[in-house]
Structure formats: structure tokens, C-alpha cells
Scaffold this motif. Structure first.
Motif, PDB file in Angstrom:
ATOM      1  N   HIS A  67       1.094  -1.132  -0.095  1.00 19.90           N
ATOM      2  CA  HIS A  67      -0.288  -0.179  -0.045  1.00 19.90           C
ATOM      3  C   HIS A  67       1.013   1.429  -0.054  1.00 19.90           C
ATOM      4  O   HIS A  67       0.943   1.977   1.016  1.00 19.90           O
ATOM      5  CB  HIS A  67      -0.907  -0.078   1.328  1.00 19.90           C
ATOM      6  N   HIS A  69       2.364   4.901  -1.507  1.00 19.97           N
ATOM      7  CA  HIS A  69       2.050   6.238  -2.230  1.00 19.97           C
ATOM      8  C   HIS A  69       3.445   6.800  -2.311  1.00 19.97           C
ATOM      9  O   HIS A  69       3.858   7.818  -1.426  1.00 19.97           O
ATOM     10  CB  HIS A  69       1.299   7.101  -1.187  1.00 19.97           C
ATOM     11  N   GLU A 142      -6.753   8.668  -6.138  1.00 21.64           N
ATOM     12  CA  GLU A 142      -8.009   8.237  -5.473  1.00 21.64           C
ATOM     13  C   GLU A 142      -9.254   8.666  -6.025  1.00 21.64           C
ATOM     14  O   GLU A 142      -9.360   9.912  -6.454  1.00 21.64           O
ATOM     15  CB  GLU A 142      -8.061   8.742  -4.139  1.00 21.64           C
ATOM     16  N   LYS A 190      -7.648   2.951  -7.985  1.00 21.86           N
ATOM     17  CA  LYS A 190      -8.131   3.181  -6.457  1.00 21.86           C
ATOM     18  C   LYS A 190      -9.359   3.928  -6.300  1.00 21.86           C
ATOM     19  O   LYS A 190      -9.462   4.986  -6.833  1.00 21.86           O
ATOM     20  CB  LYS A 190      -6.969   3.935  -6.047  1.00 21.86           C
ATOM     21  N   HIS A 250      -7.358  -0.777   4.726  1.00 25.59           N
ATOM     22  CA  HIS A 250      -7.842  -0.418   6.101  1.00 25.59           C
ATOM     23  C   HIS A 250      -8.816  -1.654   6.476  1.00 25.59           C
ATOM     24  O   HIS A 250      -8.313  -2.264   7.666  1.00 25.59           O
ATOM     25  CB  HIS A 250      -8.336   0.731   6.066  1.00 25.59           C
ATOM     26  N   ASP A 326       0.049   4.058   3.670  1.00 22.89           N
ATOM     27  CA  ASP A 326       0.159   5.448   4.036  1.00 22.89           C
ATOM     28  C   ASP A 326       1.143   6.008   4.754  1.00 22.89           C
ATOM     29  O   ASP A 326       1.408   6.992   5.415  1.00 22.89           O
ATOM     30  CB  ASP A 326      -1.278   5.691   4.786  1.00 22.89           C
TER      31      ASP A 326
HETATM   32 ZN   LIG Z   1      -3.762   4.866   1.130  1.00 21.56          ZN
END
Ligand SMILES: [Zn+2]
Length: 430
Positions: A67, A69, A142, A190, A250, A326
Motif C-alpha cells: 500500500h 504512495h 483516488e 483506486k 484498512h 499510507d
Molecule cells: Zn492509502
């Protein structure tokens, strides 16, 4: 690319067995031989191969971050990430990509990008050798709704350039958006299925309609793309399973029904909870204004509790839980990602072995590469780490760059071991 023979290593092969003393031969970009050796024994020299004496160091598969970024720029807000001009932003992403490899993450799964093409450009530049970085799957921005997580436009500045995400409303706009990112060449779409309390929409709210989600999934699949969802709310987790969204990020809030649904399809989904973000937002972000009172108002302590319970339940049910999530905020800077493994052990009760497997054995399918990645086995791709210490004894050694003696990706050293140091005192106290 010369052949490399690792000798005298503690080999953790990714299969879940205890490590063994052994030698590993890499030819080209593949592992071609893995030999168990007794104490003091060596395999015969291989002509032309560079010999690395591991001196008892821990040889393991490169890790997979589920995950990632790259374009999050270690800042305290979505706005601060999004407002970085594109020229600086692409250079930032290139630096960050190298940082992941430095820290032993030889593969990363992009989980959304702050501007439409950053991820795709970085992936392509890594693949053609323009820049250094891990294997990478590139994501879209996103996809969100007006007012949802990722809509950072202001009422008087509605231009899409001010939005962190791609803001759509209705099936028609959704279809157009997915097609645009498919055109750009992303691997993953996403979609933000739930809110995120820090942005004003609570984490347990869900904003898209099932109809919009279905269009996203159907359109993505027709282009051969994967869908990944930001799904903190219980409804959004169920929607991922109902609609066949492979990657669930999540999954903080679940109930028995959600857990049963997920368990019934456990090998069709991956869950990457991104616990580090929740833990550090609750406990370590007060210098950025997220004081105890502020995070309590956002309900994050309750969410953290719920997320820990959800992950414990998923672990019991054998659902694939992967590290990553994240990193790239001020209080979760890039490169500290191996904290996830520590949190898996401390918060959800994984053994260090389970935590290590979550970063290796599950990583191959997460990268859509099956069993070619994540193992130190003959025939597998040579993504390898040589570690000073034993992560099965102390999972935190993987957080320390100095303890990661060598990083090999695709048969080539990103960082070769310091040979003299490796020949010094044996680090392994067996
Ligand atoms: Zn994220």
C-alpha cells in the motif's frame, strides 16, 4: 550482471520453516541453487561467480509493500501533498522510490498517486532503468465523490487541479474516469469507498452507491486492471467482497457478516490495514496539531481499537494481511515501513514468522507474480536481503538501514554488502 554465490548464510526461504545454514547461487536474475550446508561446510566455488561470505547473516526474500504512495511527501495534510508542483513532485517520487529499495522493499504496490500520472511515469522510469526503485505497480489517483476523501477543492476553486483525488459523481463520470486512467496506463484503479475522519467525512461513512462501484469494477476489469479500495467502514468492506474488489485497504470496521464473507473468499482478497497510520495519528502526531483532544474528536482512538480487533479476527480466520499503508505523512515518513511488521506482532498477535511471511510469501501474488517472488528457492526471481541479525528474534532489525547489509533486486545489487564487515565477527549467535 555477474553470478553471485552467497555462502554461510542463515537462509529464510519464505516457506515458513526455520532458517537453515546454507548457500544460494544467483545467475542472471534468478536463484538457481539453494544448498543446505552443515557448520563450516561450503559448496564448491562456481567459476566466475562473485562470492559473498554471509558470515552467518540472515538471507531472506526482498519485502513487498502492499500500500505505497510514492507521491505522498512526508507532509501533514493532503493539501500539502497535492500542492507540490508537478516538476518537484516527480523528482520527489524518484527519490522516494530509491528510499524503499534502500530499506529492503524490493517490490511496492502503488495505492494511489497525488497527480494523475506520477505513478505511471515512475513505474516506467524504474522499468527502463532511468531511475532506481523497487518493482512497482502504478495506481490511479483516488477516485472519490464531491466532498469525500480526496476532494480538496474549495467552493470558489472547483478546478480538478486543486483536487487530491479524481472527483466523480454518477456512473457516467465514473466510467469516464476509469477509462482515462486506463489510457494513462495504470495497473490499479483506486477507489475511496469510505470516508477518512481527518478529511471531514467520518471513516465509518460510505459515499459511493453500489451502482457507481459496479461501473468502476466492471470497467477496470474490462481493461485488465485491478481495483483497490480505501475501505474503513463495515459497509465498504462488504461491498469490496460483493463486487470483487481484490485489494481492501484498512478494513477497520467489520462485523461477523463481513468477516464470514471475507473468510469465504480469503484467497481472492488481500487486506492491508495500514495500522501505522492509525497508531501514529493517535499517539505521535500532536506536533502537527493532532493532539489527544483533536484525534479523540475525530474518533480515531475508537477506530484504532476496532481495527486491531478486526485484524485479530482476520488473522484467526487465515485472511491474508499484508504490511504497508499510507507512509508518506509527516508522522509516518517513507522508509519506516517495517514498523508495520512490529505492529503486526505487538498489536494483532502475529508471531515474527507470520509477520515476515506477510511481507514475503504473500507479496508475490500481491505483485501479480505468483510464487516467483517472496521466496529464496530455485527458479525464483533473485530479490534478496542480507540482514545483520535475526528478524525472527527481533522483528525491528528490519527498520534499521545499517542492519540491512545488502539489497538485491532482480539479480543485481542495489546495495552490495560491506565485504570486510561481513567477514568480521559472525553476527549469528547460534
Ligand atoms: Zn492509502
Amino acid at each position: 550482471m555477474s553470478d553471485v554465490l552467497f555462502t554461510n548464510c542463515r537462509v529464510f526461504d519464505g516457506g515458513g520453516e526455520a532458517p537453515f545454514t546454507g548457500d544460494v547461487l544467483v545467475q542472471g536474475n534468478r536463484i538457481v541453487r539453494v544448498v543446505k550446508t552443515g557448520y563450516g561446510q561450503r559448496t564448491p566455488p562456481v567459476a566466475g561467480a562473485r562470492v559473498i561470505d554471509g558470515a552467518g547473516a540472515f538471507l531472506m526474500p526482498g519485502m513487498v509493500e502492499a500500500h505505497t504512495h510514492f507521491s505522498w511527501n512526508d507532509q501533514p495534510s493532503l493539501d500539502a501533498i497535492q500542492r507540490m508542483p508537478p516538476e518537484e513532485h516527480i523528482l520527489w517520487c524518484a527519490q522516494v522510490a530509491k528510499r524503499y529499495l534502500d530499506m529492503g522493499w524490493t517490490s511496492c504496490v502503488g495505492a494511489a498517486t497525488a497527480k494523475p500520472r506520477l505513478d505511471v511515469v515512475i513505474r516506467n522510469a524504474i522499468n527502463d532503468g532511468t531511475i532506481v526503485g523497487p518493482r512497482y505497480l502504478a495506481a490511479s489517483q483516488e477516485i472519490t465523490v464531491p466532498g469525500g476523501l480526496g476532494d480538496t477543492t474549495a467552493p470558489h476553486l472547483p478546478q480538478p487541479e486543486f483536487a487530491f483525488g479524481a472527483v466523480v459523481s454518477g456512473p457516467h463520470e465514473m466510467r469516464r474516469c476509469v477509462r482515462m486512467f486506463a489510457k494513462y496506463g495504470v495497473d490499479t484503479l483506486k477507489i475511496n469507498l469510505s470516508g477518512e475522519s481527518i478529511t471531514g467525512m467520518p471513516s465509518d461513512m460510505s459515499q459511493f452507491t453500489s451502482e457507481e462501484i459496479a461501473v468502476c469494477v466492471q470497467e477496470a476489469k474490462s481493461w485488465g486492471k485491478r481495483v483497490a479500495a480505501h475501505a474503513r467502514s463495515c459497509w465498504s468492506v462488504k461491498e469490496c467482497i460483493r463486487q470483487g474488489i481484490e485489494v481492501i485497504y484498512h478494513a477497520s470496521f467489520t462485523d461477523e457478516e463481513a468477516l464470514d464473507m471475507l473468510e469465504a473468499r480469503k484467497f481472492e482478497h488481500f487486506v492491508a490495514p495500514g495500522l501505522a497510520w492509525l497508531i501514529n495519528t493517535v499517539h505521535n502526531a500532536s506536533q502537527w496539531g493532532l493532539t489527544k483532544d483533536v484525534v479523540a474528536k475525530m474518533d480515531y482512538p475508537r477506530e484504532l481499537e476496532a481495527a486491531v480487533e478486526s485484524m485479530k479476527a482476520m488473522r484467526r480466520r487465515g485472511i491474508r494481511i499484508l504490511p504497508g499503508g499510507d507512509y508518506g505523512f509527516a508522522w509516518t515518513p517513507h522508509g519506516t515501513n517495517a514498523k508495520d511488521l512490529e505492529y503486526f506482532v505487538k498489536y494483532i498477535g502475529m508471531s515474527p514468522m507470520e509477520a515476515l511471511l506477510s511481507a514475503t510469501a504473500w507479496g508475490g501474488p500481491m505483485m501479480k507474480m505468483g510464487k516467483q517472488l517472496g521466496y529464496v528457492r530455485e527458479g525464483c526471481l533473485a530479490d534478496l536481503l542480507l540482514v545483520d541479525g535475526d528478524p525472527l528474534e527481533d522483528i525491528t532489525v528490519l527498520q534499521d538501514r545499517e542492519r540491512i547489509l545488502a539489497v538485491m533486486k532482480d539479480g543485481e545489487f542495489h546495495r552490495a554488502p560491506p565485504v570486510r564487515a561481513a567477514r568480521g565477527a559472525t553476527r549469528w549467535a547460534a
